[in-house]
Design a protein around this motif. Structure first.
Motif, PDB file in Angstrom:
ATOM      1  N   MET A   1      -5.955  10.859   7.754  1.00  0.00           N
ATOM      2  CA  MET A   1      -4.992   9.657   8.128  1.00  0.00           C
ATOM      3  C   MET A   1      -3.726  10.629   8.349  1.00  0.00           C
ATOM      4  SD  MET A   1      -3.895   6.268   5.872  1.00  0.00           S
ATOM      5  CE  MET A   1      -5.238   5.539   6.151  1.00  0.00           C
ATOM      6  N   THR A   2      -3.168   9.812   9.390  1.00  0.00           N
ATOM      7  CA  THR A   2      -1.770  10.598   9.800  1.00  0.00           C
ATOM      8  C   THR A   2      -0.749   9.553   9.111  1.00  0.00           C
ATOM      9  OG1 THR A   2      -1.639   9.142  11.666  1.00  0.00           O
ATOM     10  CG2 THR A   2      -2.805  11.379  11.857  1.00  0.00           C
ATOM     11  N   THR A   3       0.446   9.965   9.123  1.00  0.00           N
ATOM     12  CA  THR A   3       1.646   9.143   8.817  1.00  0.00           C
ATOM     13  C   THR A   3       1.591   7.926   9.762  1.00  0.00           C
ATOM     14  OG1 THR A   3       2.731  10.917   7.978  1.00  0.00           O
ATOM     15  CG2 THR A   3       4.068   8.943   8.271  1.00  0.00           C
ATOM     16  N   ALA A   4       1.453   8.228  11.003  1.00  0.00           N
ATOM     17  CA  ALA A   4       1.500   6.905  11.813  1.00  0.00           C
ATOM     18  C   ALA A   4       0.399   5.981  11.556  1.00  0.00           C
ATOM     19  CB  ALA A   4       1.339   7.415  13.203  1.00  0.00           C
ATOM     20  N   ASP A   5      -0.905   6.495  11.133  1.00  0.00           N
ATOM     21  CA  ASP A   5      -2.092   5.606  10.762  1.00  0.00           C
ATOM     22  C   ASP A   5      -1.667   4.619   9.607  1.00  0.00           C
ATOM     23  OD1 ASP A   5      -3.520   6.453  13.010  1.00  0.00           O
ATOM     24  OD2 ASP A   5      -4.396   7.918  11.628  1.00  0.00           O
ATOM     25  N   PHE A   6      -0.990   5.788   8.435  1.00  0.00           N
ATOM     26  CA  PHE A   6      -0.497   4.870   7.403  1.00  0.00           C
ATOM     27  C   PHE A   6       0.385   3.641   7.489  1.00  0.00           C
ATOM     28  CE2 PHE A   6       1.794   4.647   3.186  1.00  0.00           C
ATOM     29  CZ  PHE A   6       0.581   4.392   2.511  1.00  0.00           C
ATOM     30  N   LYS A   7       1.370   4.055   8.343  1.00  0.00           N
ATOM     31  CA  LYS A   7       2.198   2.984   8.436  1.00  0.00           C
ATOM     32  C   LYS A   7       1.871   1.822   9.293  1.00  0.00           C
ATOM     33  CE  LYS A   7       6.584   6.004   8.775  1.00  0.00           C
ATOM     34  NZ  LYS A   7       7.749   6.433   9.571  1.00  0.00           N
ATOM     35  N   SER A   8       0.829   2.058  10.329  1.00  0.00           N
ATOM     36  CA  SER A   8       0.107   0.971  11.067  1.00  0.00           C
ATOM     37  C   SER A   8      -0.384   0.108  10.019  1.00  0.00           C
ATOM     38  CB  SER A   8      -0.642   1.644  12.099  1.00  0.00           C
ATOM     39  OG  SER A   8      -0.098   2.162  13.145  1.00  0.00           O
ATOM     40  N   SER A   9      -0.977   0.689   8.740  1.00  0.00           N
ATOM     41  CA  SER A   9      -2.176   0.029   7.964  1.00  0.00           C
ATOM     42  C   SER A   9      -1.243  -0.995   7.175  1.00  0.00           C
ATOM     43  CB  SER A   9      -2.622   1.099   6.993  1.00  0.00           C
ATOM     44  OG  SER A   9      -1.797   1.531   6.187  1.00  0.00           O
ATOM     45  N   LEU A  10       0.110  -0.841   7.346  1.00  0.00           N
ATOM     46  CA  LEU A  10       1.061  -1.867   6.514  1.00  0.00           C
ATOM     47  C   LEU A  10       1.031  -3.191   7.126  1.00  0.00           C
ATOM     48  CD1 LEU A  10       4.195   0.552   5.967  1.00  0.00           C
ATOM     49  CD2 LEU A  10       2.475  -0.405   4.234  1.00  0.00           C
ATOM     50  N   SER A  11       0.445  -3.370   8.398  1.00  0.00           N
ATOM     51  CA  SER A  11       0.113  -4.764   8.873  1.00  0.00           C
ATOM     52  C   SER A  11      -0.912  -5.401   8.410  1.00  0.00           C
ATOM     53  CB  SER A  11       0.204  -4.656  10.449  1.00  0.00           C
ATOM     54  OG  SER A  11      -1.135  -4.076  10.707  1.00  0.00           O
TER      55      SER A  11
END
Length: 99
Positions: A1-11
């Protein structure tokens, strides 16, 4: 998982299955649920959990307790914006999971 993926998962409604407890705690912290984040890391062992625990006490404003957890994590006491620290910790933990 990338940082961008992790941030996207916040939705979403919950962190991605299978992520480490420290990352799950950071996920809940980003969602504004300090209590849930703290519950996750308070009984976890290891330097990653201690680092997240330090971060949580820093955002809580309990700098003495945060200092204790930074020492347990072997990390310097953070300064600067807490948002930048969150990014730094998430990136480091995700990188550690890929090795």
């Amino acid at each position: 998982m990338t940082t961008a993926d992790f941030k996207s998962s916040l939705s979403g409604m919950a962190p991605a299955p299978g992520i480490s407890p420290p990352l799950a705690a950071l996920w809940w912290a980003a969602k504004g649920d300090w209590t849930k984040a703290h519950e996750i890391v308070q009984d976890e062992e290891g330097v990653d959990a201690a680092w997240v625990h330090a971060y949580l006490h820093r955002i809580e404003g309990d700098l003495g307790n945060a200092g204790y957890w930074y020492r347990r994590a072997g990390k310097p006491v953070a300064s600067g914006p807490v948002e930048a620290e969150w990014d730094r910790v998430v990136s480091a933990l995700l990188e550690g999971e890929q090795t």
